[in-house]
Enzyme design. Structure first.
Site, PDB file in Angstrom:
ATOM      1  CG  ASN A 160      -1.963   1.041   1.207  1.00  0.00           C
ATOM      2  OD1 ASN A 160      -1.682   2.201   0.933  1.00  0.00           O
ATOM      3  ND2 ASN A 160      -3.189   0.669   1.534  1.00  0.00           N
ATOM      4  NE  ARG A 169       9.181  20.736   3.451  1.00  0.00           N
ATOM      5  CZ  ARG A 169       8.692  20.554   4.687  1.00  0.00           C
ATOM      6  NH1 ARG A 169       7.395  20.286   4.842  1.00  0.00           N
ATOM      7  NH2 ARG A 169       9.479  20.618   5.737  1.00  0.00           N
ATOM      8  CG  HIS A 209      -8.291   4.670   0.060  1.00  0.00           C
ATOM      9  ND1 HIS A 209      -8.797   4.129   1.223  1.00  0.00           N
ATOM     10  CD2 HIS A 209      -9.289   5.444  -0.447  1.00  0.00           C
ATOM     11  CE1 HIS A 209     -10.036   4.556   1.398  1.00  0.00           C
ATOM     12  NE2 HIS A 209     -10.340   5.360   0.401  1.00  0.00           N
ATOM     13  CG  HIS A 256      -3.330   9.066   1.250  1.00  0.00           C
ATOM     14  ND1 HIS A 256      -4.087   8.398   0.337  1.00  0.00           N
ATOM     15  CD2 HIS A 256      -3.968   8.948   2.438  1.00  0.00           C
ATOM     16  CE1 HIS A 256      -5.138   7.879   0.939  1.00  0.00           C
ATOM     17  NE2 HIS A 256      -5.107   8.208   2.210  1.00  0.00           N
ATOM     18  CD  GLU A 316      -7.362  -0.222   0.386  1.00  0.00           C
ATOM     19  OE1 GLU A 316      -7.259   0.890   0.952  1.00  0.00           O
ATOM     20  OE2 GLU A 316      -6.936  -1.268   0.872  1.00  0.00           O
ATOM     21  CB  THR A 325      -6.868   5.372   8.313  1.00  0.00           C
ATOM     22  OG1 THR A 325      -6.457   4.208   7.600  1.00  0.00           O
ATOM     23  CG2 THR A 325      -7.137   5.008   9.767  1.00  0.00           C
ATOM     24  CG  HIS A 346      -6.106  -0.898   9.134  1.00  0.00           C
ATOM     25  ND1 HIS A 346      -6.448  -0.022   8.121  1.00  0.00           N
ATOM     26  CD2 HIS A 346      -5.922  -0.146  10.235  1.00  0.00           C
ATOM     27  CE1 HIS A 346      -6.498   1.214   8.604  1.00  0.00           C
ATOM     28  NE2 HIS A 346      -6.170   1.168   9.871  1.00  0.00           N
ATOM     29  CG  ASP A 347      -2.784  -0.567  12.234  1.00  0.00           C
ATOM     30  OD1 ASP A 347      -2.145   0.221  11.510  1.00  0.00           O
ATOM     31  OD2 ASP A 347      -3.726  -0.193  12.959  1.00  0.00           O
ATOM     32  N   GLY A 399       0.614  -1.067   4.377  1.00  0.00           N
ATOM     33  CA  GLY A 399       1.189   0.228   4.068  1.00  0.00           C
ATOM     34  C   GLY A 399       1.960   0.847   5.209  1.00  0.00           C
TER      35      GLY A 399
END
Length: 250
Positions: free
Chosen positions: A8, A19, A44, A51, A76, A106, A200-201, A223
Site C-alpha cells: 500500500n 512538500r 486509496h 495521499h 480502494e 483511515t 490494516h496495521d 502500508g
C-alpha cells in the site's frame, strides 16, 4: 499457497505531499517493491487527494503493465461516482470497496452488510460486469449471515479489517483472541465461497500468527508498518521481510 503481498503506497504519498516536491517518488518506490517480489500495489485515492493523487494512478498502472505484468493493481475506495470513474479509467485488477466517510483519517471499520446490501449489490454487479474482481472491507466478526449477504452481492472476496489485531502489539493474549476470531470469520467466508484478504496495521511480527489462523489467506495489503520498516531497512529488504512473514520463500 502463501498470501500475496500488496504494498500500500498511501503512506509514501502522504510523506511526499508534505512538500510541493516530487519526492519520495510513489512510482519509484512501487517499482522497488515489485522488483523485490511484491505481488501488487494498493492505493486509496480519496476525494481530497491527501495521499495518493489522481495523477498517480496512470503512472502506477503503466509501471505494472510495462515492467511487472504479473502483478496486480488494487484500488480502494468508497463507491461514489468519482471513484467509480477513476476505476473505469485505471482498470485495476481488484477493486476493494470500503465504507469510509471522506473525512475519515483511515479505514477503521467494515461494511454493515445488512444496511448496505442494496448499494453493494448494485455497485458490485456493475464492477463485476466490467471485469473487475471486487473485494469488500469486512469486520473480523464471525457472522455467517452477514458474510452470506456479502457473498450475495456478487463480490469475489472480503478484506478483513485487522486494525484491532494490530493494536494488540503489546497484549499477546488479546492478539491471540482476535486472531482466532479473524480465523473463524475467514473459515466461514471460505466455506461459503468468498476469498479472503486482510489489511490494516499488519507487521512482520504479527503476520505469522494471522497466517496460522487463516491458512487460505489470499492477500495482505500493508502500508503503514511496511513504510515505517522501509525507513530502517530500505524498501527492497522490507518487502523481502514481509514476504517471509507471509510464508513466502525469498
Amino acid at each position: 499457497m502463501p498470501a500475496t503481498l500488496s504494498v500500500n503506497l498511501n503512506a509514501i504519498a502522504m510523506l511526499r505531499n508534505r512538500r510541493d516536491l516530487p519526492w519520495p517518488s510513489v512510482t519509484e518506490l512501487g517499482r522497488l517493491a515489485l522488483e523485490a517480489g511484491a505481488g501488487g500495489l494498493t492505493v486509496h485515492p480519496r476525494p481530497d487527494q491527501r495521499h495518493i493523487r489522481f495523477s498517480d494512478l496512470s503512472p502506477l498502472r503503466n509501471l505494472i503493465d510495462d515492467l511487472h505484468p504479473e502483478a496486480e493493481f488494487n484500488m480502494e475506495g468508497y463507491p461514489n461516482a468519482e471513484f467509480l470513474e477513476l476505476v473505469k479509467a485505471t482498470e485495476p485488477e481488484q477493486v476493494t470497496l470500503v465504507p469510509d466517510d471522506p473525512a475519515q483519517a483511515t479505514s477503521d471499520h467494515g461494511w454493515d452488510f445488512r444496511a448496505s446490501h442494496g448499494l453493494l449489490k448494485e455497485v458490485v454487479g456493475r464492477l463485476s460486469g466490467q471485469g473487475f474482481r471486487v473485494s469488500l472491507f469486512a469486520d473480523g466478526v464471525p457472522d455467517r449471515e452477514a458474510l452470506e449477504l456479502a457473498r450475495d452481492t456478487g463480490a469475489a472476496r472480503i478484506e478483513l479489517y485487522t486494525g484491532p489485531y494490530g493494536g494488540c502489539y503489546d497484549d499477546p493474549d488479546r492478539a491471540e483472541q482476535i486472531a482466532a476470531a479473524l480465523g473463524e470469520t475467514a473459515r466461514i467466508a471460505d466455506e461459503i465461497g468468498l476469498g479472503v484478504n486482510a489489511g490494516h496495521d499488519l507487521t512482520v511480527d504479527n503476520l505469522p500468527r494471522l497466517v496460522r489462523h487463516i491458512p487460505a489467506l489470499a492477500e495482505v495489503s500493508i502500508g503503514h508498518g511496511l513504510t515505517a520498516d522501509a525507513l530502517i531497512y530500505g524498501m527492497t529488504e522490507t518487502v523481502r521481510r514481509f514476504r517471509r512473514a507471509c510464508g513466502q520463500t525469498v
